[in-house]
Scaffold this active site. Structure first.
Site, short mmCIF file in Angstrom:
data_model
loop_
_atom_site.label_atom_id
_atom_site.label_comp_id
_atom_site.label_asym_id
_atom_site.label_seq_id
_atom_site.Cartn_x
_atom_site.Cartn_y
_atom_site.Cartn_z
N PHE A 20 39.28 14.33 -111.23
CA PHE A 20 39.86 13.25 -110.44
C PHE A 20 41.20 12.85 -111.05
CE2 PHE A 20 39.08 10.13 -107.15
CZ PHE A 20 38.11 10.77 -106.41
N GLU B 168 40.90 11.53 -103.12
CA GLU B 168 41.48 12.35 -104.15
C GLU B 168 40.59 13.54 -104.49
OE1 GLU B 168 43.63 9.55 -106.69
OE2 GLU B 168 42.41 10.48 -108.24
N HIS C 273 45.53 0.43 -100.31
CA HIS C 273 44.18 0.85 -100.67
C HIS C 273 43.42 -0.13 -101.54
CE1 HIS C 273 40.98 3.63 -101.33
NE2 HIS C 273 41.21 3.75 -102.63
N HIS D 148 47.35 4.46 -101.85
CA HIS D 148 46.75 5.76 -102.08
C HIS D 148 47.60 6.80 -101.36
CE1 HIS D 148 43.88 9.02 -102.09
NE2 HIS D 148 43.05 8.32 -102.82
N GLN E 234 47.65 -1.16 -104.98
CA GLN E 234 47.72 0.30 -104.99
C GLN E 234 47.84 0.92 -103.59
OE1 GLN E 234 44.14 2.94 -106.18
NE2 GLN E 234 45.63 3.22 -107.80
N LEU F 240 41.32 6.97 -95.29
CA LEU F 240 41.47 7.65 -96.56
C LEU F 240 40.94 9.08 -96.58
CD1 LEU F 240 42.47 6.68 -99.42
CD2 LEU F 240 40.08 6.96 -100.05
N GLY G 299 28.87 -12.21 -101.08
CA GLY G 299 29.27 -10.82 -100.88
C GLY G 299 28.15 -9.89 -101.27
N ARG H 111 47.76 7.81 -108.83
CA ARG H 111 48.13 7.52 -107.44
C ARG H 111 49.53 6.95 -107.28
NH1 ARG H 111 42.19 5.18 -105.87
NH2 ARG H 111 41.27 7.24 -105.87
N ARG I 124 45.12 1.39 -110.73
CA ARG I 124 43.75 1.83 -110.98
C ARG I 124 43.64 3.34 -110.89
NH1 ARG I 124 39.41 3.25 -107.69
NH2 ARG I 124 40.27 2.47 -105.75
C1 FAD Z 1 38.18 4.40 -98.12
C2 FAD Z 1 37.96 3.99 -99.54
C3 FAD Z 1 37.54 4.94 -100.48
C4 FAD Z 1 37.32 4.58 -101.80
N1 FAD Z 1 36.90 5.52 -102.70
C5 FAD Z 1 36.64 5.16 -103.98
C6 FAD Z 1 36.12 6.10 -104.91
O1 FAD Z 1 35.88 7.27 -104.61
N2 FAD Z 1 35.88 5.68 -106.18
C7 FAD Z 1 36.11 4.40 -106.56
O2 FAD Z 1 35.86 4.09 -107.71
N3 FAD Z 1 36.59 3.48 -105.70
C8 FAD Z 1 36.85 3.83 -104.41
N4 FAD Z 1 37.34 2.89 -103.53
C9 FAD Z 1 37.43 1.49 -103.94
C10 FAD Z 1 36.06 0.83 -103.94
O3 FAD Z 1 35.26 1.42 -102.96
C11 FAD Z 1 36.12 -0.65 -103.68
O4 FAD Z 1 37.07 -1.23 -104.48
C12 FAD Z 1 34.77 -1.30 -103.98
O5 FAD Z 1 33.75 -0.65 -103.27
C13 FAD Z 1 34.76 -2.77 -103.68
O6 FAD Z 1 33.44 -3.26 -103.80
P1 FAD Z 1 33.11 -4.80 -103.73
O7 FAD Z 1 31.66 -4.95 -103.95
O8 FAD Z 1 34.03 -5.53 -104.62
O9 FAD Z 1 33.52 -5.23 -102.25
P2 FAD Z 1 33.02 -4.74 -100.80
O10 FAD Z 1 32.14 -3.57 -100.86
O11 FAD Z 1 34.22 -4.68 -99.95
O12 FAD Z 1 32.10 -5.92 -100.32
C14 FAD Z 1 32.60 -7.18 -99.97
C15 FAD Z 1 31.43 -8.03 -99.55
O13 FAD Z 1 31.85 -9.38 -99.44
C16 FAD Z 1 31.36 -9.94 -98.27
N5 FAD Z 1 32.27 -11.03 -97.89
C17 FAD Z 1 33.62 -10.99 -97.77
N6 FAD Z 1 34.08 -12.20 -97.43
C18 FAD Z 1 33.01 -13.02 -97.34
C19 FAD Z 1 32.85 -14.40 -97.02
N7 FAD Z 1 33.88 -15.19 -96.71
N8 FAD Z 1 31.60 -14.89 -97.00
C20 FAD Z 1 30.53 -14.12 -97.29
N9 FAD Z 1 30.63 -12.81 -97.60
C21 FAD Z 1 31.86 -12.28 -97.62
C22 FAD Z 1 31.26 -8.80 -97.29
O14 FAD Z 1 30.30 -9.07 -96.31
C23 FAD Z 1 30.83 -7.66 -98.21
O15 FAD Z 1 29.43 -7.66 -98.32
C24 FAD Z 1 37.56 3.25 -102.20
C25 FAD Z 1 37.99 2.30 -101.27
C26 FAD Z 1 38.20 2.66 -99.95
C27 FAD Z 1 38.72 1.64 -99.00
#
Ligand code: FAD
Ligand code: FES
Lengths: 250, 583
Positions: free
Chosen positions: B118, B257, B355, B244, B242, B254, B14, B288, B397
């Site tokens: 927030f 907030e 969300h 939203h 969660q 989305l 990831g 939320r 969260r």
């Molecule tokens: C619209 C939106 C707005 C948000 N706004 C906020 C905010 O303002 N503040 C806040 O704190 N949080 C916010 N969140 C939540 C937050 O953005 C996410 O929880 C966070 O970015 C998740 O990051 P991550 O690195 O865990 O996963 P992600 O960024 O989702 O990355 C997942 C990675 O895993 C890889 N992957 C998945 N499956 C596989 C596989 N089988 N093999 C290889 N690679 C794989 C993908 O390619 C990707 O690179 C928001 C979420 C959304 C949806």
């Protein structure tokens, strides 16, 4: 505010107002086709839906072999650039009611087609990497944030918006003719750092962009600016980089 | 199908915020491969809008302890307080690190990192909203994702883009297992790659695509948790999901907030600011879960707007247009694009949208995966980001705490893994470790089945949104469980159209659906068992929090026969004792 009546009619009652959408898609399967072919599909959907939803309807209900990239579905990840009715667009931010029910869809140009709408993005990302798209700072800020005035921050705001979708680069006639050209997207990425007051790498990047595959290939056709789904003033950014090279001024 | 073998010290699965942050720690320390099914910059971290909280106190008095209190309370006392303390304390460094990496934060007139209000973030234990969220307009996630990716390029991190992990490898059996690598599928060729490595860190993001109305990307299908669930690792607190409050009506896209942080107001069909009734002190900036339930209640009481009375409004019309353009440019553009209305003039139809997964792969504060209620570590296996459950978010969260979570625990996980791999030998993986995956792919392509992936997924999403979302009852959860179990049976009999090797998304979607089904199963079983209401898990038939019986984490185990078994794990207590959650 008074909200006695609904001011908007968002996707109201889906079932009531379905439209027939006709898709003509340029397809190519490297395992069976010797050259690209056109295939037509019909789907029924709400006019408030996206072009991406039309592609999904085809894939999920008619032909699972139809292949395209996508992820976020709202114009922020840059996965689904394609040529829709002759123009580079993201399939996920264009609604049927705005773009019409007759869709001709092809892969973006200038990058090799791998399968259907999927092209080889690696040359594009290699060009992005070639301009050193990361902060180069020689100072030691210690445990504190660096300060930056609001004006200095605004100076490069526009080019921070880039999502690397390649809509701009693959709409550029110079790029089509010569894939050595670094292309608008990479210049936008360079601009984002060249004009960041915290960065010390401007000269190195300007030297790279001053080479023969660099910024002076651009003949200001404005295709890139029109194609950018993020509304970045790409041509202006390129002009600013040219000026920085010519007048040695950032 | 060709098979390739690779040998590394560390594999990161990831390349969203969590994976990239871990990779930065590993680069130069251990031979590392980052495997990602999407190009890194396509990850859904890029969609995050509002900001990332840290008690920098740049614009008003603030302390990390206040942040910790808000996080504990916001999580309805299910969060582990040792982990929460670490997150809120390290938040400050994490923001400074990002600034040093080049993140273009919005600035104060003095040139410092600006901060805004927030939901759920307050001064002095709930007195009033506080400015704690560091941001870059309403594209903070985009900036974090790109800045971390840029840092990785500078550090020459080794990416395997469009490699989708299908399985995890271990050395040893049962309680003596240690991580030994992964099996990945290369999209461009259809080849299998066996990555043998001493350490594996999963950072695969959320699984919001089990719901119909969702803010999540199509690719958020819980692959990491799904793979580990199948490999006998329990999942923690899946029932805490969660919703939203402000998703664009009909789309679920989305609207951060931050819109309410900047002064936006929620109104029902009478134009009433109903949050005043529900949370008199913080009003529209309540957490939320509360706001989503309030919207649900308005709609149920017949005060929803629209032809079906099934949405409410987010009203920005009273904000100065310049403020909208400078602070909320992207989300107001989404409204124009998808609803065709001008948010400066018209209130925006919104509804709650699926969300964020509070639950996931259980880890300790070093990102090490734990496999039972005794916090036993499985050596070499790590997880960070939304796919993991540390648990800092508890039952709900707070906004801006996930971007924080991914950088703080991505960094910790990466560091811990870099240390671990220095001290252990290379694992032994027998030839043919990919056999299970190969068989599965061949079986799917041989296509004797009749069920369609798209149909099963749609039914799952509809059922989960209807019966297992903002408000749940034993009855609704029984329905959802029945549906999920039927769908799992159908899934055993699926057929795909694409038999090719190159870019076979038909195949990868089929694999992803398997993860969604297993995780949905764990979610509904856990939710049905939990006869209380806490945070995002609301039971109309058990509307109070029951600390006596339920102040504990759920561990769901996926059994060999496909059924779910539950066990429970203690919550780590700390400075803050449970009290009623009023705002
Ligand atoms: C619209 C939106 C707005 C948000 N706004 C906020 C905010 O303002 N503040 C806040 O704190 N949080 C916010 N969140 C939540 C937050 O953005 C996410 O929880 C966070 O970015 C998740 O990051 P991550 O690195 O865990 O996963 P992600 O960024 O989702 O990355 C997942 C990675 O895993 C890889 N992957 C998945 N499956 C596989 C596989 N089988 N093999 C290889 N690679 C794989 C993908 O390619 C990707 O690179 C928001 C979420 C959304 C949806
Ligand atoms: S799918 Fe992300 S930009 Fe279109």
């Amino acid at each position: 505010m008074t909200v006695t009546e609904s001011p908007a009619t968002p996707k109201a009652d889906k079932a009531k107002e379905l439209v027939r959408v006709h898709l003509r898609i340029k397809r190519y399967d490297p395992e069976t086709d010797t050259r690209p072919r056109w295939q037509e599909f019909e789907v029924e959907m709400s006019p408030g839906d996206r072009v991406l939803d039309a592609l999904h309807l085809v894939k999920w209900t008619q032909d699972g072999t139809l292949t395209f990239r996508r992820s976020c579905a709202h114009g922020v990840c840059g996965s689904d650039a394609m040529v829709i009715n002759g123009e580079n667009k993201l399939a996920c931010i264009n609604l049927i009611k705005n773009i019409g029910t007759d869709l001709t869809i092809e892969p973006i140009r200038g990058l090799e087609v791998i399968k259907d709408l999927v092209v080889d993005m690696e040359p594009f990302f290699a060009q992005h990497r070639s301009v050193m798209p990361y902060l180069i700072a020689h100072d030691d800020p210690g445990y504190k944030e660096r300060l930056q005035t609001q004006e200095d921050r605004d100076r490069f705001d526009d080019t921070t918006k880039c999502i690397l979708c390649a809509c701009c680069t693959t709409s550029c006639p110079i790029y089509w003719a010569n894939s050595e050209y670094v292309g608008p997207a990479a210049i936008v990425s360079a601009h984002r750092f060249i004009f960041d007051s915290r960065d010390d790498g401007a000269q190195e990047r300007l030297d790279i962009l001053n080479q023969k595959s660099g910024v002076f290939r651009c003949k200001t056709s404005f295709n890139c600016t029109e194609a950018c789904p993020r509304g970045i003033k790409v041509t202006q950014a390129i002009e600013e980089v040219k000026r920085a090279i010519l007048y040695d001024r950032v | 199908m060709n098979v390739h073998y690779h040998s590394y010290d560390a594999v990161v699965v990831g390349a969203g915020g969590a994976g990239l942050r871990a990779a930065i720690e590993l680069a130069g320390e251990a031979r590392t491969a980052v495997l990602t099914k999407l190009y890194p910059t396509r990850s859904h971290t890029g969609a995050a809008q509002g900001g990332m909280c840290a008690a920098l106190a740049n614009v008003e008095e603030d302390y990390w302890e206040w942040h910790a209190f808000d996080t504990v309370k916001g999580g309805d006392y299910l969060g582990d307080q040792d982990a929460i303390d670490i997150m809120c304390r390290e938040a400050i460094d994490a923001v400074i690190d990002l600034e040093h990496f080049g993140l273009p934060f919005s600035r104060t007139p003095q040139g410092r990192i600006d901060q805004r209000r927030f939901g759920g973030h307050t001064r002095n234990h709930g007195e009033a909203p506080v400015r704690r969220s560091c941001y870059a307009a309403d594209r903070t996630g985009h900036m974090i994702l790109h800045t971390l990716y840029q840092r990785c390029l500078a550090k020459e991190v080794n990416f395997f883009n469009e490699f989708q992990v299908f399985d995890v490898l271990f050395e040893g059996e049962g309680a003596n297992r240690r991580a030994a690598g992964v099996v990945a599928y290369e999209m461009a060729t259809g080849d299998l790659h066996v990555f043998v490595s001493k350490g594996v860190l999963f950072a695969t993001g959320g699984y919001g695509k089990m719901f119909k109305i969702s803010s999540n990307a199509h690719t958020l299908t819980g692959d990491g948790p799904g793979v580990l669930f199948k490999a006998g690792i329990p999942m923690e607190d899946l029932e805490f999901y969660q919703f939203h409050p402000t998703g664009i009506y009909g789309f679920g896209i989305l609207l951060s907030e931050a819109a309410r942080g900047e002064g936006g107001i929620l109104r029902n069909s009478d134009g009433e600011r109903f949050m005043e009734r529900v949370a008199p002190t913080v009003k529209d900036l309540a957490p939320r879960d509360m706001v989503s339930r309030a919207i649900h209640a308005e709609i149920k009481a017949g005060r929803g707007a629209g032809p079906k009375s099934d949405y409410v409004y987010l009203d920005l019309t009273h904000l100065p247009p310049e403020q909208i353009d400078s602070k909320l440019p992207d989300i107001t553009d989404f409204v124009r694009t998808y609803l065709g209305i001008e948010p400066k003039k018209d209130p925006i139809p919104i509804q709650p949208t699926a969300h964020y997964a509070m639950g996931g792969i259980p880890t300790n504060v070093e990102g090490e995966v734990i496999v039972d209620d005794q916090n036993t570590v499985l050596p070499g296996l790590y997880a960070a980001g939304e796919c993991a459950c540390v648990s800092v978010h508890g039952a709900n969260r707070l906004g801006t705490n996930s971007l924080l979570d991914i950088v703080v625990f991505g960094r910790r996980g990466g560091k811990a893994m870099a240390e671990y791999v220095k001290n252990v030998g290379h694992p032994d993986v027998p030839k043919g470790a990919e056999a299970k995956v190969r068989e599965r792919i061949e079986q799917l392509k041989a296509g004797t089945g009749s069920e369609k992936v798209g149909e099963i997924r749609t039914t799952l999403q509809e059922s989960m949104t209807l019966d297992a979302s903002v408000v749940r009852t034993n009855e609704s959860l029984t329905d959802a469980r029945k549906t999920v179990e039927e769908l799992k049976a159908q899934y055993a009999n699926i057929k795909i159209d694409d038999k090719g090797e190159v870019f076979n998304y038909d195949l990868t979607e089929a694999m992803e659906l398997g993860h969604l089904l297993d995780l949905a199963h764990g979610l509904v079983v856990g939710a049905q068992a939990r006869t209380e209401s806490r945070g995002a898990h609301w039971r109309d038939d058990y509307p109070t929090r029951d600390d006596q019986n339920w102040m504990k984490h759920t561990l769901a185990h996926l059994e060999q026969d496909g059924s779910i078994r539950l066990s429970y794990k203690q919550v780590v207590a700390g400075n803050y004792q449970p009290m009623e959650r009023k705002y």
